[in-house]
Enzyme design. Sequence first.
Site: not given
Length: 499
Positions: A235, A265, A289, A309, A344, A361
């Site tokens: 990305q 969050h 993040d 992640d 994942a 998330d």
Amino acid sequence: MAPLLLATALLVSTCGLVYELLAGSLASYLLGDSILQFSTLIGAYLSAMGLGAWMSGHLERAAARRFVEAMLLASLVGGLSAPLLFLAFAHLPNAFRPVLYATIALTGTLVGLEIPLLLRVLKERYAFKELVARVLTFDYVGALLGSLAFPMLLLPRLGMARTGIALGLLNAACALASTFVLAPAIPRVRPLRIQAFGVIAALLGALLFADRLTLLAEDGLYADEIVFARQTPYQRIVLTRGRGSFQLFLNGNLQFSSADEYRYHEALVHPAMSLAPGAKRVLVLGGGDGLAVRELLKYPGLEEIVLVDLDAEMVRIARENPLLLKANKDSLRSPKVKVVNEDAYVWVQRDHGKFDVAIVDFPDPNNFALGKLYTTRFYKMLRRSLAPDAPVAVQSTSPLMARRSFWCVVRTLEDAGFAARPYHAFVPSFGEWGFVLARAQAFEVPTKLQVQDLSWLTEESLPTLFSLGKDMGPLPVEVNRLNNQALVQYYEAEWRRWN
């Protein structure tokens, strides 16, 4: 001479394929719907190659000169295509699609010219059967090299703009070398060499200013000043900063604003944690993040947080960038946090013990690679990783702006065997945003918080999150399965109305 020209066929094919992959990747990044972009662009590119091959039959003389000229023009157009398209999207948005398809058509036509012209140059040196076999072999091997080098080496190390320019330089250098190899067949070769040096000089200049060109284009895409930008294998990560806040964008899509991310969050993490007061192990999927992990570290009883992640670079930036460090409170360096950089979807298929809570998330399902993480198959695999009463919280896009998408996530969780409770929160940067709280058994909405030092969420407001207005209520939708990816189709159709 012949072996050098065969190597040229390999290089021509490698560069041509990279130009094609660049256009498809860039269009997917800017327009979304990667399958549509790649399908239409590959079709346009191959059709243009066919046109180029047909046109080569009408170039009856000076095949060697035309071959070199086609290479030079392809290196210039293909090499500069990425910065040109970025600039067009940022500053001439209504003209972007015509510029995109004109670029891919011109590049494909030039690449389609090259191989037939090369066959004619080599016809005196090989028998026809051997000639076709050798040239096409090198052509296909070059395509393989391009398809491997682009995602594994070029894009992660150079980024989109530099990748195209670097391949253009290689293409132009090959054209220059060909003027020496083919000198006996090219009368008045000196002007052609001057053209080659001119193209190389232009591409070298573009390479030197590639970062400025990219920033000039991206400045037109973002409202605030860009303070950080990096291309990873997965990305484009961009941080912008305005008055009093900063924003994180992934592939041009806003992920959060520091001005109000706490609302998102807190809504994502604390309703689930309120259902598991004795939780020891928590699984976080996505969230590189570190902001969801920051919220989880407010629970002193937690012993382990496993963060999965895909993008290791995103996690590294979250651990090192001063803006992100301040926002996530250095959460990813906590001894309680274990980071796994893996897909994942693959990771949950293996046994990693049972988790007491899961926080999901992921980015919005705007392509099929992300859509698979919202399928019944994925949620069923996730269930096997959870303790019997473990709650799951899933970010689920906007129930107001993308209502069918939101309810598709709800119904998919239910189809996977969860009892689901949809809820929402108002996040000014996004508007009404949706989540789903799920559990293997039916449950009442939470009314008690386990921690009190929150910036927004209170025990009084917690139950109200689960009250959805009429304009966010249920709609008939398909379940999202691997074989239909209904969610991605809902998402693309709904968000297209607002873009």
